[in-house]
Design an enzyme around this catalytic site. Structure first.
Site, PDB file in Angstrom:
ATOM      1  N   THR A  15       1.213  -1.059   0.064  1.00  0.00           N
ATOM      2  CA  THR A  15       0.236   0.138   0.197  1.00  0.00           C
ATOM      3  C   THR A  15       0.923   1.560  -0.092  1.00  0.00           C
ATOM      4  O   THR A  15       2.252   1.378   0.150  1.00  0.00           O
ATOM      5  CB  THR A  15      -1.827   0.013   1.098  1.00  0.00           C
ATOM      6  OG1 THR A  15       0.216   0.439   2.013  1.00  0.00           O
ATOM      7  CG2 THR A  15      -1.640  -1.389   1.361  1.00  0.00           C
ATOM      8  N   SER A  19       5.325   5.628  -4.198  1.00  0.00           N
ATOM      9  CA  SER A  19       5.914   6.639  -3.943  1.00  0.00           C
ATOM     10  C   SER A  19       6.975   6.517  -2.733  1.00  0.00           C
ATOM     11  O   SER A  19       6.733   5.174  -1.876  1.00  0.00           O
ATOM     12  CB  SER A  19       5.414   8.048  -3.648  1.00  0.00           C
ATOM     13  OG  SER A  19       6.295   9.016  -3.128  1.00  0.00           O
ATOM     14  N   ILE A  21       9.160   4.770   0.249  1.00  0.00           N
ATOM     15  CA  ILE A  21       9.565   3.219   0.562  1.00  0.00           C
ATOM     16  C   ILE A  21       8.921   2.172  -0.192  1.00  0.00           C
ATOM     17  O   ILE A  21       8.883   1.316  -0.979  1.00  0.00           O
ATOM     18  CB  ILE A  21       9.563   4.011   2.153  1.00  0.00           C
ATOM     19  CG1 ILE A  21      10.451   4.746   2.558  1.00  0.00           C
ATOM     20  CG2 ILE A  21       9.952   2.134   2.134  1.00  0.00           C
ATOM     21  CD1 ILE A  21      10.333   4.728   4.194  1.00  0.00           C
ATOM     22  N   GLY A  22       7.294   2.517  -0.920  1.00  0.00           N
ATOM     23  CA  GLY A  22       6.907   1.949  -0.769  1.00  0.00           C
ATOM     24  C   GLY A  22       6.796   1.725  -1.893  1.00  0.00           C
ATOM     25  O   GLY A  22       7.098   0.289  -3.077  1.00  0.00           O
ATOM     26  N   SER A 141       7.325   3.586  13.019  1.00  0.00           N
ATOM     27  CA  SER A 141       8.541   4.851  12.441  1.00  0.00           C
ATOM     28  C   SER A 141       8.831   4.979  14.425  1.00  0.00           C
ATOM     29  O   SER A 141       8.420   4.369  15.225  1.00  0.00           O
ATOM     30  CB  SER A 141       8.059   5.875  12.503  1.00  0.00           C
ATOM     31  OG  SER A 141       8.332   7.354  12.767  1.00  0.00           O
ATOM     32  N   TYR A 154       1.061  11.796  14.914  1.00  0.00           N
ATOM     33  CA  TYR A 154       1.383  11.268  13.799  1.00  0.00           C
ATOM     34  C   TYR A 154       2.615  10.041  14.830  1.00  0.00           C
ATOM     35  O   TYR A 154       2.772   8.552  14.679  1.00  0.00           O
ATOM     36  CB  TYR A 154       3.244  11.440  13.506  1.00  0.00           C
ATOM     37  CG  TYR A 154       3.797  11.222  12.728  1.00  0.00           C
ATOM     38  CD1 TYR A 154       3.355  10.312  11.267  1.00  0.00           C
ATOM     39  CD2 TYR A 154       4.681  10.342  12.508  1.00  0.00           C
ATOM     40  CE1 TYR A 154       3.930   9.745  10.107  1.00  0.00           C
ATOM     41  CE2 TYR A 154       5.408  10.035  11.683  1.00  0.00           C
ATOM     42  CZ  TYR A 154       4.940   9.582  10.312  1.00  0.00           C
ATOM     43  OH  TYR A 154       6.208   7.873   9.815  1.00  0.00           O
TER      44      TYR A 154
HETATM   45  N1  LIG Z   1      10.335   9.034   4.971  1.00  0.00           N
HETATM   46  C1  LIG Z   1      10.645   8.229   6.352  1.00  0.00           C
HETATM   47  O1  LIG Z   1      11.748   9.694   7.522  1.00  0.00           O
HETATM   48  C2  LIG Z   1       9.643   7.696   7.700  1.00  0.00           C
HETATM   49  C3  LIG Z   1      10.044   7.699   9.057  1.00  0.00           C
HETATM   50  C4  LIG Z   1       9.167   6.436   9.127  1.00  0.00           C
HETATM   51  C5  LIG Z   1       8.310   6.160   8.979  1.00  0.00           C
HETATM   52  N2  LIG Z   1       7.739   6.293   7.384  1.00  0.00           N
HETATM   53  C6  LIG Z   1       6.794   5.749   7.196  1.00  0.00           C
HETATM   54  O2  LIG Z   1       7.097   4.780   5.938  1.00  0.00           O
HETATM   55  C7  LIG Z   1       5.799   5.043   4.947  1.00  0.00           C
HETATM   56  C8  LIG Z   1       6.036   5.482   3.843  1.00  0.00           C
HETATM   57  O3  LIG Z   1       6.283   6.895   4.260  1.00  0.00           O
HETATM   58  P1  LIG Z   1       7.119   7.038   2.494  1.00  0.00           P
HETATM   59  O4  LIG Z   1       8.641   8.332   3.418  1.00  0.00           O
HETATM   60  O5  LIG Z   1       7.998   6.502   0.884  1.00  0.00           O
HETATM   61  O6  LIG Z   1       6.757   8.460   2.120  1.00  0.00           O
HETATM   62  P2  LIG Z   1       5.685   9.526   0.680  1.00  0.00           P
HETATM   63  O7  LIG Z   1       7.286   8.923  -0.288  1.00  0.00           O
HETATM   64  O8  LIG Z   1       4.682  10.067   1.406  1.00  0.00           O
HETATM   65  O9  LIG Z   1       5.402   7.573   0.320  1.00  0.00           O
HETATM   66  C9  LIG Z   1       3.845   7.362   1.508  1.00  0.00           C
HETATM   67  C10 LIG Z   1       2.730   6.886   0.366  1.00  0.00           C
HETATM   68  O10 LIG Z   1       1.726   6.544   0.775  1.00  0.00           O
HETATM   69  C11 LIG Z   1       0.562   6.730   0.271  1.00  0.00           C
HETATM   70  N3  LIG Z   1      -0.719   7.264   0.800  1.00  0.00           N
HETATM   71  C12 LIG Z   1      -0.789   8.311   1.808  1.00  0.00           C
HETATM   72  N4  LIG Z   1      -1.856   8.576   1.922  1.00  0.00           N
HETATM   73  C13 LIG Z   1      -2.888   7.836   1.144  1.00  0.00           C
HETATM   74  C14 LIG Z   1      -4.039   6.918   1.256  1.00  0.00           C
HETATM   75  N5  LIG Z   1      -4.825   7.371   2.298  1.00  0.00           N
HETATM   76  N6  LIG Z   1      -4.478   6.125   1.079  1.00  0.00           N
HETATM   77  C15 LIG Z   1      -3.614   5.575   0.340  1.00  0.00           C
HETATM   78  N7  LIG Z   1      -2.191   5.877   0.202  1.00  0.00           N
HETATM   79  C16 LIG Z   1      -1.919   6.508   0.706  1.00  0.00           C
HETATM   80  C17 LIG Z   1       1.048   8.530  -0.396  1.00  0.00           C
HETATM   81  O11 LIG Z   1       0.627   8.557  -1.908  1.00  0.00           O
HETATM   82  P3  LIG Z   1       0.699   9.803  -2.236  1.00  0.00           P
HETATM   83  O12 LIG Z   1       2.319   9.523  -2.931  1.00  0.00           O
HETATM   84  O13 LIG Z   1      -1.011   9.953  -3.442  1.00  0.00           O
HETATM   85  O14 LIG Z   1       0.979  11.097  -0.711  1.00  0.00           O
HETATM   86  C18 LIG Z   1       2.347   7.173  -0.858  1.00  0.00           C
HETATM   87  O15 LIG Z   1       2.138   6.333  -1.752  1.00  0.00           O
HETATM   88  C19 LIG Z   1       4.490   5.880   6.103  1.00  0.00           C
HETATM   89  O16 LIG Z   1       3.962   4.993   6.319  1.00  0.00           O
HETATM   90  C20 LIG Z   1       5.685   7.049   6.775  1.00  0.00           C
HETATM   91  O17 LIG Z   1       5.012   7.208   7.612  1.00  0.00           O
HETATM   92  C21 LIG Z   1       8.597   6.978   6.959  1.00  0.00           C
END
Ligand SMILES: NC(=O)c1ccc[n+]([C@@H]2O[C@H](COP(=O)([O-])OP(=O)(O)OC[C@H]3O[C@@H](n4cnc5c(N)ncnc54)[C@H](OP(=O)(O)O)[C@@H]3O)[C@@H](O)[C@H]2O)c1
Length: 257
Positions: A15, A19, A21-22, A141, A154
């Site tokens: 899911t 973008s 990490i996914g 996280s 958060y």
């Molecule tokens: N980056 C960090 O430092 C970090 C650290 C700890 C944990 N995380 C966790 O890692 C995960 C991935 O984050 P990321 O850093 O890779 O950020 P990201 O690039 O913003 O990726 C988040 C993904 O989740 C999608 N998303 C958001 N809301 C959604 C919804 N309601 N339904 C379906 N998809 C949804 C986003 O879609 P859109 O592209 O449309 O926004 C995007 O594909 C998150 O759970 C985040 O909390 C990240």
């Protein structure tokens, strides 16, 4: 493409796979031979990601995880097209940060609805499709553990997710389904542009965090993707209810040095 094959024949869903990490995890799963389904809330973003991944075994689905009917619709489609899921990476997440006193009900709900409620019902919706021995992985996280200012809603949403992972490990063990969590520290992804902070504040945060991380840098999405491959594959066959903190040592940085 060189295929390593740890996830050969596995049908996987990521899911938030368009973008950060996914998306990196989608690449890594494909390299390991999996069939990869990525979902997200934005149809165009999903289509572009599928195009960029440019692989015959990748498929996109639109489902906003905060909307339960969309989750249900996605799993009906997955059931019809693939029949089962062997790996579920519950990764979709948002972070709206800000001082505690300014967080609105809408901001609170947004963090919780996507990160916790969305994750909760994603797993519930996937249950009938999960094969025996499947692997469920939560992206929580480091914020679930530490008192980082401005992260109230958060951090709480991620702490709730972490707790859920442990409970589900017990309930799903009877089907040999493993449930584990990855808790990343700061990782360079587009998420930082979505926090609701001005650019200077973001740069200040990156600077401060960068100094505190023992490895003196942010993680990359690929580094987190590799931990997801570990939990998804048989390399972690005796691991369930666990958490892997991938934070470059941020959480063990000594107070006094
Ligand atoms: N980056 C960090 O430092 C970090 C650290 C700890 C944990 N995380 C966790 O890692 C995960 C991935 O984050 P990321 O850093 O890779 O950020 P990201 O690039 O913003 O990726 C988040 C993904 O989740 C999608 N998303 C958001 N809301 C959604 C919804 N309601 N339904 C379906 N998809 C949804 C986003 O879609 P859109 O592209 O449309 O926004 C995007 O594909 C998150 O759970 C985040 O909390 C990240």
């Amino acid at each position: 493409m060189h295929t390593m094959g740890k996830l050969k024949e596995r049908i996987t869903l990521i899911t938030g796979g368009n973008s950060g990490i996914g998306f990196a995890t989608a690449k890594a799963f494909l390299e390991e031979g999996a069939t990869v389904l990525i979902s997200g809330r934005n149809q165009t973003a999903i289509e572009e990601a599928v195009k960029e991944l440019a692989h015959p075994n990748v498929y996109g689905f639109k489902a906003d995880v905060s909307q339960l009917p969309e989750i249900e619709k996605m799993f009906t489609e997955i059931k019809d097209q693939f029949g089962r899921l062997d790996v579920l990476f519950v990764n979709a997440g948002v972070g709206v940060l800000g001082p505690f006193e300014t967080i609105t009900e809408d901001q609170f709900d947004y963090n919780m609805d996507v990160n916790f409620k969305g994750a909760f019902f994603t797993v519930q919706g996937a249950l009938p499709l999960l094969s025996n021995g499947a692997s469920v992985i939560f992206n929580t996280s480091l914020n679930a553990h530490v008192g980082m200012p401005n992260s109230s809603a958060y951090a709480a949403s991620k702490a709730a997710l972490l707790a859920l992972g442990k409970v589900l490990a017990t309930e799903l063990a009877q089907r040999s389904i493993r449930v584990n969590s990855i808790s990343p520290g700061p990782v360079q992804t587009p998420m930082y542009g979505k926090l609701g902070f001005p650019q200077e504040a973001l740069e200040g945060m990156a600077e401060t965090l960068g100094q505190k991380i023992l490895l003196k840098r942010f993680g990359t999405p690929d580094e987190i993707a590799r931990t997801a491959v570990f939990f998804a594959s048989d390399d972690s066959s005796f691991v369930t209810g666990a958490e892997l903190l991938a934070d470059g040592g941020l959480s063990v940085n000594p107070i006094m040095q």
